[in-house]
Design a protein around this motif. Structure first.
Motif, short mmCIF file in Angstrom:
data_model
loop_
_atom_site.label_atom_id
_atom_site.label_comp_id
_atom_site.label_asym_id
_atom_site.label_seq_id
_atom_site.Cartn_x
_atom_site.Cartn_y
_atom_site.Cartn_z
N PHE A 21 0.86 -1.18 0.00
CA PHE A 21 0.00 0.00 0.00
C PHE A 21 0.89 1.23 0.00
N ALA A 22 0.46 2.30 -0.65
CA ALA A 22 1.25 3.53 -0.69
C ALA A 22 0.34 4.74 -0.59
N ALA A 23 0.88 5.82 -0.04
CA ALA A 23 0.15 7.08 0.08
C ALA A 23 1.15 8.23 0.09
N GLU A 24 0.66 9.38 -0.31
CA GLU A 24 1.47 10.60 -0.31
C GLU A 24 1.09 11.42 0.92
N VAL A 25 2.10 11.99 1.59
CA VAL A 25 1.85 12.86 2.74
C VAL A 25 2.63 14.16 2.57
N ARG A 26 2.23 15.18 3.32
CA ARG A 26 2.91 16.48 3.26
C ARG A 26 4.16 16.51 4.12
N MET A 65 -7.26 -3.78 5.15
CA MET A 65 -5.92 -3.37 5.55
C MET A 65 -5.49 -2.12 4.80
N GLY A 66 -5.86 -2.02 3.55
CA GLY A 66 -5.56 -0.81 2.78
C GLY A 66 -6.25 0.40 3.37
N HIS A 67 -7.50 0.23 3.77
CA HIS A 67 -8.23 1.33 4.41
C HIS A 67 -7.56 1.73 5.72
N ALA A 68 -7.18 0.74 6.53
CA ALA A 68 -6.51 1.03 7.80
C ALA A 68 -5.19 1.77 7.57
N PHE A 69 -4.44 1.34 6.54
CA PHE A 69 -3.17 2.00 6.22
C PHE A 69 -3.41 3.47 5.83
N ARG A 70 -4.32 3.70 4.90
CA ARG A 70 -4.58 5.06 4.44
C ARG A 70 -5.07 5.95 5.57
N ASP A 71 -5.94 5.42 6.41
CA ASP A 71 -6.44 6.19 7.56
C ASP A 71 -5.28 6.52 8.50
#
Length: 159
Positions: free
Chosen positions: A22-27, A139-145
């Motif tokens: 899973f991946a996400a962008e943060v500031r 799990m993807g939802h938990a990660f992004r949250d």
């Protein structure tokens, strides 16, 4: 009852029978994200909703993590590269069916922020592998949250 898992090494993140990525962008900046992951282990419970408690063990070489529902993990840190990655292997757990598990957090600069990638690598019998794959969306939802919550925590104006 806690069970000992197979003592896999870092390459398991690439070779495991089940890999959830899973991946996400943060500031937040990479250094701040790394500190939150690797140096403020106790702080995980404040931004990762599923974590009820976390603490460093063995002088920082390990972690003890408790999740909602009573799941327990005793872990060994296998990679701690500031601003790049943080990974740990599960040595002992009460999760049924799992034979080996390793998690890796990759931190990559992305413009003025950071790309955060979490890989869960695991091995176990077929029913365990199927269950893990079926749980992917949750799990993807938990990660992004969790990552959104961490970003808010790291980029909030100082009071």
């Amino acid at each position: 009852m806690p069970r000992r898992l197979d003592p896999v090494e870092l390459e398991f993140v690439e070779t495991a029978p089940v890999r959830l990525v899973f991946a996400a962008e943060v500031r937040a900046e990479p250094a701040a994200v790394y500190r939150a992951l690797a140096e403020d282990v106790e702080g995980w419970a404040s931004w990762f909703r599923a974590v009820t408690s976390a603490r460093s063990t063995r002088g920082g070489a390990g972690r003890e993590v408790r999740l909602m529902g009573g799941t327990r993990f005793d872990e060994t840190i296998v990679a701690a590269e500031p601003g790049v990655r943080y990974a740990y292997r599960v040595d002992e757990t009460n999760v049924p069916g799992v034979r080996a598990m390793l998690e890796e957090w990759r931190i990559t600069p992305n413009g003025s922020g950071t790309r955060v990638q979490w890989t869960m690598a695991a091995a176990g019998p077929a029913p365990f592998r199927v269950g893990l794959r079926l749980g992917r969306a949750g799990m993807g939802h938990a990660f992004r949250d969790a990552v959104r919550s961490l970003d808010r925590r790291l980029t909030a104006p100082a009071a």
